[in-house]
Design an enzyme around this catalytic site. Sequence first.
Site, PDB file in Angstrom:
ATOM      1  N   GLU A   2       0.826  -1.206   0.000  1.00  0.00           N
ATOM      2  CA  GLU A   2       0.000   0.000   0.000  1.00  0.00           C
ATOM      3  C   GLU A   2       0.863   1.260   0.000  1.00  0.00           C
ATOM      4  O   GLU A   2       0.540   2.241  -0.673  1.00  0.00           O
ATOM      5  CB  GLU A   2      -0.948  -0.033   1.186  1.00  0.00           C
ATOM      6  CG  GLU A   2      -1.977  -1.137   1.037  1.00  0.00           C
ATOM      7  CD  GLU A   2      -2.672  -1.510   2.322  1.00  0.00           C
ATOM      8  OE1 GLU A   2      -2.445  -0.843   3.348  1.00  0.00           O
ATOM      9  OE2 GLU A   2      -3.436  -2.475   2.289  1.00  0.00           O
TER      10      GLU A   2
ATOM     11  N   GLU B 279      -3.966  -9.583   2.554  1.00  0.00           N
ATOM     12  CA  GLU B 279      -5.083  -9.466   3.488  1.00  0.00           C
ATOM     13  C   GLU B 279      -6.298 -10.310   3.081  1.00  0.00           C
ATOM     14  O   GLU B 279      -6.919 -10.941   3.941  1.00  0.00           O
ATOM     15  CB  GLU B 279      -5.510  -8.004   3.662  1.00  0.00           C
ATOM     16  CG  GLU B 279      -4.489  -7.146   4.361  1.00  0.00           C
ATOM     17  CD  GLU B 279      -3.579  -6.410   3.399  1.00  0.00           C
ATOM     18  OE1 GLU B 279      -3.370  -6.921   2.271  1.00  0.00           O
ATOM     19  OE2 GLU B 279      -3.077  -5.351   3.761  1.00  0.00           O
TER      20      GLU B 279
END
Length: 80
Positions: A16, A37
């Site tokens: 990210e 995730e």
Amino acid sequence: MTIAQIEGRVRGAGSELVLACDLRFAARETAIFGQIEPAFGLLPGGGGVEYLIRVMGRARALEVLLSADDYDADFAERYG
């Protein structure tokens, strides 16, 4: 302007962070990208979904998120 130099694995929050940069340069031999995730039933919390959509488009971002696979630098370049 922010620039990322990637020479290893970037997953989860690291991915990210890299996606939030304006430019990304990855070593072909060692760079690995991934959003892990979803493998745990979680959504990326640091803006990973928004950044992936911006960088590679909605359909490809969905493919990357749902697969939770690792991608090498050549594959990531083809996907945007």
